[in-house]
Write an enzyme that holds these catalytic residues in place. Structure first.
Site, PDB file in Angstrom:
ATOM      1  N   ARG A 228       0.847  -1.189   0.000  1.00 26.32           N
ATOM      2  CA  ARG A 228       0.000   0.000   0.000  1.00 26.32           C
ATOM      3  C   ARG A 228       0.884   1.241   0.000  1.00 26.32           C
ATOM      4  O   ARG A 228       1.920   1.303   0.674  1.00 26.32           O
ATOM      5  CB  ARG A 228      -0.921   0.001   1.228  1.00 26.32           C
ATOM      6  CG  ARG A 228      -2.115  -0.931   1.075  1.00 26.32           C
ATOM      7  CD  ARG A 228      -3.062  -0.413   0.008  1.00 26.32           C
ATOM      8  NE  ARG A 228      -4.220  -1.249  -0.228  1.00 26.32           N
ATOM      9  CZ  ARG A 228      -4.304  -2.193  -1.156  1.00 26.32           C
ATOM     10  NH1 ARG A 228      -3.256  -2.442  -1.935  1.00 26.32           N
ATOM     11  NH2 ARG A 228      -5.416  -2.875  -1.327  1.00 26.32           N
ATOM     12  N   HIS A 276      -0.549   0.129 -10.210  1.00 24.88           N
ATOM     13  CA  HIS A 276      -1.312  -0.713  -9.267  1.00 24.88           C
ATOM     14  C   HIS A 276      -1.860  -1.965  -9.969  1.00 24.88           C
ATOM     15  O   HIS A 276      -3.060  -2.267  -9.911  1.00 24.88           O
ATOM     16  CB  HIS A 276      -2.452   0.089  -8.640  1.00 24.88           C
ATOM     17  CG  HIS A 276      -2.870  -0.432  -7.292  1.00 24.88           C
ATOM     18  ND1 HIS A 276      -3.249   0.385  -6.258  1.00 24.88           N
ATOM     19  CD2 HIS A 276      -2.971  -1.704  -6.815  1.00 24.88           C
ATOM     20  CE1 HIS A 276      -3.568  -0.342  -5.201  1.00 24.88           C
ATOM     21  NE2 HIS A 276      -3.408  -1.610  -5.518  1.00 24.88           N
TER      22      HIS A 276
END
Length: 313
Positions: A228, A276
């Site tokens: 993250r 991502h």
């Protein structure tokens, strides 16, 4: 009431037809409804969701399980509008784990085999022989030993890399030297050649990868983040890259996504940016785990892989 078990699919990023086919293959009797066409709200037993609209799930009085459609649970764990008495389960998808481990292995191999150096030599039309090293000459450190982290550790050890792992609480893994807690973090970092961050986003992990961490690594270490973005102090990473303490980084996640075009990472040759994409849930494999968890509830058993809302994962 509906006689067959009924699952509500709610995600704007995923193909509902693909998920419906996979769920029916795993459980032919299940009825799948796609948000916002929910029909009778009292029919809904289960919900498979990704970032549901705040308050949207409170209308389903017979809801028994919420399944988070993704590995990251920070957003759904922080959603105070979700029904308090309904458990939230995360995915533990073998297909997703294979995809993540493949991405991590790809990044590690690129650094281990000095692909970036070879690309520079090619642009200069220079024959730059780099004598290959054995995999055992490189130590990879994994920060985060959850389901995906353990899978990646196993893949890397199977490929012959020396692997260390760090987690919040102690864990034992075959062929992996493990460390736990902040007291053991600096010892974990001391001899890592390639650091891979696979941490969840929680209050405890916010900016845990800071200047102190980057400078506890051997000079010239490589860094990969597939966890993250909030776990990294990006200004500290930037300075570590500019000063050569971190010689290269592959970043798949960021504090702000999409990464703003003015961010200095875009202009740095030593930084690889991916949007991502390290891993996603694979319907064919994830559906089997989702169905198994739903069946457990119908058999009055506790579901597996339940998220601790207080911890955020």
């Amino acid at each position: 009431m509906n006689d067959n078990p009924c699952l509500l699919f709610m995600s704007s990023l995923d193909d509902p037809d693909e998920w419906t086919r996979a769920l029916h293959e795993a459980w032919p009797e299940i009825e799948v409804r796609v948000w916002p066409d929910v029909g009778n709200a009292d029919d809904i037993d289960f919900a498979l969701v990704w970032k549901p609209e705040p308050g949207a799930l409170r209308r389903f009085r017979n809801l028994r399980l919420i399944v988070n459609l993704g590995a990251g649970a920070d957003a759904i764990a922080a959603d105070s509008t979700l029904p308090e008495n309904v458990p939230i389960a995360r995915l533990a998808d073998t297909g997703q784990a294979e995809m993540m481990s493949g991405f991590v292995l790809l990044c590690v191999l690129q650094y281990h085999r000095e692909v970036q150096r070879l690309e520079v030599a090619k642009r200069a039309r220079r024959w730059d022989y780099v004598h290959p090293k054995a995999h055992a000459d490189t130590r990879v450190g994994l920060m985060g030993l959850g389901y995906l982290g353990v899978h990646a550790a196993n893949v890397l050890t199977d490929m012959g890399f020396r692997v260390s792992g760090w987690s919040r609480t102690p864990k034992v893994l075959p062929q992996v030297e493990t460390f736990a807690g902040l007291k053991e973090l600096s010892r974990f970092l001391a001899n890592i050649n390639i650091l891979v961050a696979m941490l969840p986003a929680t209050s405890e992990t916010y900016h845990i990868l800071d200047r102190e961490v980057f400078y506890a690594l051997p000079r010239g270490a490589k860094f990969i983040n597939v966890g993250r973005g909030s776990t990294v102090d990006e200004s500290a990473l930037l300075q570590a890259l500019l000063g050569g303490q971190i010689s290269a980084a592959t970043l798949d996640v960021f504090e702000t996504e999409p990464l703003p075009p003015e961010h200095p990472f875009w202009l740095m040759d030593q930084v690889t940016i991916t949007p991502h994409i390290a891993s996603v849930a694979v319907p064919e494999t994830a559906a089997r785990q989702i169905v198994a968890n739903c069946r457990r509830l119908l058999s009055d058993e506790s579901p597996e892989f339940v998220i601790d809302r207080a911890r955020g994962y």
